[in-house]
Write a protein that holds these residues in place. Structure first.
Motif, PDB file in Angstrom:
ATOM      1  N   GLU A 411      46.275  55.214  18.042  1.00 40.26           N
ATOM      2  CA  GLU A 411      46.351  54.362  19.304  1.00 40.26           C
ATOM      3  C   GLU A 411      45.101  54.286  20.025  1.00 40.26           C
ATOM      4  N   HIS A 412      44.230  54.936  19.709  1.00 41.01           N
ATOM      5  CA  HIS A 412      42.994  55.341  20.369  1.00 41.01           C
ATOM      6  C   HIS A 412      41.691  54.893  19.593  1.00 41.01           C
ATOM      7  N   PHE A 413      41.829  54.637  18.202  1.00 41.94           N
ATOM      8  CA  PHE A 413      40.791  54.538  17.597  1.00 41.94           C
ATOM      9  C   PHE A 413      40.965  53.863  16.165  1.00 41.94           C
ATOM     10  N   VAL A 414      39.961  53.203  15.416  1.00 39.93           N
ATOM     11  CA  VAL A 414      40.163  52.985  14.130  1.00 39.93           C
ATOM     12  C   VAL A 414      39.243  53.596  13.306  1.00 39.93           C
ATOM     13  N   LEU A 415      39.319  54.608  12.316  1.00 43.94           N
ATOM     14  CA  LEU A 415      38.519  55.258  11.608  1.00 43.94           C
ATOM     15  C   LEU A 415      38.361  54.575   9.958  1.00 43.94           C
ATOM     16  N   VAL A 416      37.249  54.295   9.682  1.00 39.47           N
ATOM     17  CA  VAL A 416      37.117  53.880   8.237  1.00 39.47           C
ATOM     18  C   VAL A 416      35.967  54.479   7.461  1.00 39.47           C
ATOM     19  N   VAL A 417      36.183  55.010   6.382  1.00 42.40           N
ATOM     20  CA  VAL A 417      35.289  56.013   5.596  1.00 42.40           C
ATOM     21  C   VAL A 417      35.128  55.085   4.286  1.00 42.40           C
ATOM     22  N   VAL A 418      33.881  55.004   3.916  1.00 38.26           N
ATOM     23  CA  VAL A 418      33.675  54.178   2.734  1.00 38.26           C
ATOM     24  C   VAL A 418      32.398  54.919   1.905  1.00 38.26           C
ATOM     25  N   ARG A 419      32.505  54.956   0.685  1.00 46.15           N
ATOM     26  CA  ARG A 419      31.402  55.300  -0.158  1.00 46.15           C
ATOM     27  C   ARG A 419      30.483  54.434  -0.477  1.00 46.15           C
ATOM     28  N   VAL A 420      29.143  54.524  -0.430  1.00 43.72           N
ATOM     29  CA  VAL A 420      28.092  53.440  -0.740  1.00 43.72           C
ATOM     30  C   VAL A 420      27.740  53.494  -2.185  1.00 43.72           C
ATOM     31  N   LEU A 421      27.642  52.156  -2.752  1.00 49.13           N
ATOM     32  CA  LEU A 421      27.627  52.085  -4.257  1.00 49.13           C
ATOM     33  C   LEU A 421      26.000  51.113  -4.278  1.00 49.13           C
ATOM     34  N   ARG A 422      25.089  51.898  -4.750  1.00 52.18           N
ATOM     35  CA  ARG A 422      24.086  50.840  -4.871  1.00 52.18           C
ATOM     36  C   ARG A 422      23.847  49.867  -6.011  1.00 52.18           C
ATOM     37  N   GLY A 423      23.159  48.671  -5.686  1.00 49.73           N
ATOM     38  CA  GLY A 423      23.210  47.833  -6.900  1.00 49.73           C
ATOM     39  C   GLY A 423      23.637  46.330  -6.470  1.00 49.73           C
ATOM     40  N   PRO A 424      23.100  45.475  -7.254  1.00 47.45           N
ATOM     41  CA  PRO A 424      23.713  43.996  -7.028  1.00 47.45           C
ATOM     42  C   PRO A 424      25.116  43.865  -7.678  1.00 47.45           C
ATOM     43  N   THR A 425      25.198  44.590  -8.650  1.00 46.86           N
ATOM     44  CA  THR A 425      26.733  44.268  -9.298  1.00 46.86           C
ATOM     45  C   THR A 425      27.693  44.850  -8.083  1.00 46.86           C
ATOM     46  N   PRO A 426      27.851  46.129  -7.907  1.00 46.31           N
ATOM     47  CA  PRO A 426      28.826  46.533  -6.692  1.00 46.31           C
ATOM     48  C   PRO A 426      28.813  45.687  -5.414  1.00 46.31           C
ATOM     49  N   ALA A 427      27.441  44.993  -5.252  1.00 45.14           N
ATOM     50  CA  ALA A 427      27.503  44.287  -3.799  1.00 45.14           C
ATOM     51  C   ALA A 427      28.109  42.856  -4.332  1.00 45.14           C
ATOM     52  N   ASP A 428      28.012  42.256  -5.290  1.00 39.24           N
ATOM     53  CA  ASP A 428      28.879  41.197  -5.798  1.00 39.24           C
ATOM     54  C   ASP A 428      30.318  41.479  -5.763  1.00 39.24           C
ATOM     55  N   GLU A 429      30.603  42.499  -6.193  1.00 33.73           N
ATOM     56  CA  GLU A 429      32.013  42.775  -6.413  1.00 33.73           C
ATOM     57  C   GLU A 429      32.859  43.120  -4.986  1.00 33.73           C
ATOM     58  N   THR A 430      31.908  43.592  -4.135  1.00 31.68           N
ATOM     59  CA  THR A 430      32.438  43.664  -2.709  1.00 31.68           C
ATOM     60  C   THR A 430      32.745  42.339  -2.008  1.00 31.68           C
ATOM     61  N   ALA A 431      31.554  41.853  -2.164  1.00 30.92           N
ATOM     62  CA  ALA A 431      31.431  40.394  -1.300  1.00 30.92           C
ATOM     63  C   ALA A 431      32.804  39.309  -1.745  1.00 30.92           C
ATOM     64  N   LYS A 432      33.280  39.812  -3.168  1.00 34.00           N
ATOM     65  CA  LYS A 432      34.496  38.732  -3.605  1.00 34.00           C
ATOM     66  C   LYS A 432      35.475  39.250  -2.902  1.00 34.00           C
ATOM     67  N   LYS A 433      35.855  40.480  -2.412  1.00 33.82           N
ATOM     68  CA  LYS A 433      37.021  41.055  -1.805  1.00 33.82           C
ATOM     69  C   LYS A 433      37.180  40.671  -0.256  1.00 33.82           C
ATOM     70  N   ILE A 434      36.156  39.889   0.319  1.00 33.18           N
ATOM     71  CA  ILE A 434      36.017  39.310   1.644  1.00 33.18           C
ATOM     72  C   ILE A 434      36.851  37.966   1.678  1.00 33.18           C
ATOM     73  N   ARG A 435      37.909  37.897   2.153  1.00 36.58           N
ATOM     74  CA  ARG A 435      38.677  36.406   1.874  1.00 36.58           C
ATOM     75  C   ARG A 435      39.368  36.209   3.241  1.00 36.58           C
ATOM     76  N   TYR A 436      39.976  35.031   3.352  1.00 32.88           N
ATOM     77  CA  TYR A 436      40.818  34.829   4.582  1.00 32.88           C
ATOM     78  C   TYR A 436      42.356  34.991   3.990  1.00 32.88           C
ATOM     79  N   LEU A 437      42.860  35.128   5.144  1.00 33.94           N
ATOM     80  CA  LEU A 437      44.280  35.220   4.807  1.00 33.94           C
ATOM     81  C   LEU A 437      45.331  34.199   5.589  1.00 33.94           C
ATOM     82  N   ILE A 438      46.253  33.750   5.069  1.00 30.69           N
ATOM     83  CA  ILE A 438      47.240  32.628   5.283  1.00 30.69           C
ATOM     84  C   ILE A 438      48.197  33.446   6.034  1.00 30.69           C
ATOM     85  N   HIS A 439      48.618  33.084   7.267  1.00 31.31           N
ATOM     86  CA  HIS A 439      49.622  33.946   7.941  1.00 31.31           C
ATOM     87  C   HIS A 439      50.807  32.864   8.539  1.00 31.31           C
TER      88      HIS A 439
END
Length: 639
Positions: A411-439
């Motif tokens: 009700e009062h907050f949104v908490l997000v906890v992530v682990r950081v992975l260094r390098g271009p390969t994890p960065a590219d895999e992360t960027a691919k998971k940002i998409r648009y949603l059809i509703h």
């Protein structure tokens, strides 16, 4: 008694002063003449005798005194109000000064027109004219404020901060004592109105206890992986979170508590001494902090307290664990947080701007997060995916990727906890998971857009529903960009639950962590299933959920939620509960199948046709369900 004209030069010099000395027993310092207890005290200023207190009228006003009994206004210059008789002066003081005064502890701060506060000069031709503006004099800090509403707010801020001792009143009451609160064996001092951020510098919200416990369990898991950890609480306020880290984890962590507000930094230092913690400001001041503890007491640990902008601190130093909990959105601090965080470190973000995340202020969400959203039945998970997408974009800009450990939206907050992975390969895999949603706005079916750069000829084909063909006009909207990946890590949550039990946290915390966990794997073996289907079944959990009450059938009694989960699992779908909605069902079944199974096992509300209705609905919907084999009883998980 009127003043006589034959005054000495010394008396005239006193009359030029804008302040007067009151001879009463409770006043021993200078106080402006516009601050009085009664109206009659204000009237006496116009005709003080030699034996009374010195007046604060200007010399131009004193020249207007004459034998006829005309008296000037003590709070107005000559060009604004000329000397007049006592009955007219009384009406003037009452209507223009006294009725618009501000009251505080028996005193009235009347409006003043004397040249105490010169306004910005105006250039007229070759001459510069300086107009004197009306204003109030603060009884506490002697500040001059033009508007009455601003003066009332100014006094309220003094009271909320405990600053009720007037600079002019020597025998005023002492400041109210600070309240001491206790949470998780940690004592903290708080100021009055500590739970209202607009009224205090050191904000403390008792309702965020669950948030602090979740973050503590996360840090305890990370402390088991490597020691010692350099941890940062970027917005300390009272320092409660960093104190809990240092007190319960000991030498496994090196805690740094930061705040940009000077009063908050002072409060953090006092709370550290209250919990027998050694405060480290820098190497020179470390020894001085030990003297604050009483003799015979031992330091439990050491905490570094800094007064710096959070962005500057995170750019200058590297940390293994960073927690961001600003008042409102956290997007302004994400870039600096991911810049220097160490590899396999953890970044946790608490966002309290729920009005924009929960689709109540759509323009603010677009401005802060660059997302287009609407209010949906799954708005809490939508909010979590918005925050994760913002963190993912900040991480990829720093050539890093992220792994979402868990996300909580309450009700009062949104908490997000992530682990950081260094390098271009994890960065590219992360960027691919940002998409648009059809509703779909008719049936609220939803699906993430397919990954790719090609323009879709008919994006409505991606939706499982056929609302576009049966309804006129445009039926779907595009939401996002959002995080399309998983929102939890089961293994990490199990370790969090273990650490929560080990450190004796509240039962409420263990229940919430358990609600995030997958208790037992669902049986998803289907007859004639291919290897590809099995791989999809073992992949990430289904995105989003359906509310069973929202899709219930009118005039029918729904089955119990746990029973309905079993029915979906027996039909061959992956299914679980979700903490985002107590009546939500997370499943990979399309909405049409979801409604069909719900209709199949629902019974009419009237008793007469209960069995007949159940049999009829079963016969009608049996052909709609996908034939799946059931291998044993499967239990449902909560994610």
């Amino acid at each position: 008694m009127e003043l006589e004209i034959g005054e000495t030069e010394a008396e005239q010099e006193v009359l030029k002063e804008p302040y007067r000395i009151l001879a009463s027993s409770d006043l021993s310092r200078e106080k402006h003449i516009s601050i009085q207890r009664q109206l009659i005290d204000l009237e006496k200023l116009a005709y003080l005798s030699e034996g009374e207190c010195a007046s604060a009228m200007s010399s131009s006003n004193t020249d207007q005194l004459d034998a006829a009994g005309k008296k000037p206004c003590p709070l107005c210059p000559e060009e604004k109000f000329k000397a007049c008789y006592s009955h007219k002066l009384h009406r003037h003081l009452q209507n223009l000064h006294w009725k618009v005064s501000v009251e505080f502890e028996g005193y009235r701060m009347c409006i003043c027109h004397l040249p105490c506060r010169p306004v910005k000069p105006n250039l007229i031709g070759d001459q510069t004219s300086s107009k004197m503006g009306a204003h109030y004099h603060c009884i506490i800090c002697s500040a001059t404020i033009t508007r009455r509403t601003d003066m009332i707010g100014h006094i309220k801020r003094h009271v909320n901060k405990g600053e009720t001792e007037s600079r002019y009143i020597a025998a005023s009451a002492a400041k109210p004592p600070r309240e001491v609160l206790k949470e998780a064996d940690t004592d903290i001092q708080v100021l009055p109105n500590y739970s209202t951020p607009q009224k205090t510098d050191s904000y403390f919200n008792p309702k965020m206890k669950l948030n602090r416990q979740l973050i503590f369990s996360t840090l305890a898991v990370l402390a088991e992986e490597r020691k010692p950890l350099e941890c940062l609480d970027a917005f300390g306020a009272t320092g409660i979170m960093g104190l809990q880290w240092a007190k319960h984890l000991g030498n496994a962590v090196k805690v740094t508590i930061n705040d940009f507000n000077e009063n908050s930094v002072t409060m953090i230092q006092e709370n550290c001494h209250l919990n027998k913690m050694k405060v480290m400001l820098d190497s020179k001041e470390e020894d001085e902090c030990d003297e604050a503890l009483e003799e015979g007491e031992e330091n439990v640990g050491a905490i570094e307290v800094t007064k710096m902008d959070a962005n500057v601190l995170m750019h200058l130093r590297s940390f293994d664990f960073i927690h961001l909990d600003p008042f409102g959105t956290s997007v302004n601090y994400l870039d600096s947080a991911f810049r220097n965080v160490r590899n396999l470190g953890i970044v946790s973000v608490t966002s309290t701007d729920i009005s924009s995340l929960y689709a109540k202020a759509l323009h603010v969400a677009r401005r802060h997060y660059g997302c287009n959203i609407v209010r949906t039945e799954y708005y809490k998970e939508l909010a979590a995916r918005i925050v994760v997408a913002a963190m993912a974009r900040a991480a990829t800009r720093c050539n890093k990727g992220i792994e979402v450990l868990f996300a909580v939206a309450l009700e009062h907050f949104v908490l997000v906890v992530v682990r950081v992975l260094r390098g271009p390969t994890p960065a590219d895999e992360t960027a691919k998971k940002i998409r648009y949603l059809i509703h779909c706005q008719w049936c609220e079916e939803r699906i993430f857009q397919k990954d790719g750069n090609m323009v879709e000829e008919n994006p409505y084909r991606q939706l499982p529903c056929d609302c576009h063909g049966s309804m006129p006009g445009k039926t779907a909207i595009e939401l996002g960009p959002l995080w399309s990946g998983s929102l939890f890590n089961t293994g990490f949550l199990r370790r969090m639950l273990f650490e929560a039990v080990q450190h004796g946290n509240d039962i409420a915390l263990t229940k919430n962590i358990s609600s995030l966990l997958e208790s037992r794997k669902s049986n998803e073996i289907c007859r004639n299933a291919t290897k590809k289907q099995k791989a999809e079944a073992n992949a990430e959990h289904p995105s989003f959920y359906y509310n069973i009450h929202r899709h219930s059938i009118k005039g029918m009694n729904m089955p119990k939620l746990n029973k309905f989960l079993q029915y979906l699992s027996q039909a061959g779908f992956r299914v679980s509960r979700t903490h985002f909605d107590p009546m939500g069902v997370r499943t990979d079944a399309p909405l049409s199948q979801f409604k069909a199974i719900l209709m199949k096992y629902s019974t009419p509300t009237y008793a007469g046709g209960q069995s007949e209705g159940h049999v009829q609905s079963t016969a009608d919907t049996r052909t709609d369900c996908i034939p799946m084999s059931v291998d044993g009883r499967s239990s449902c998980s909560v994610i």
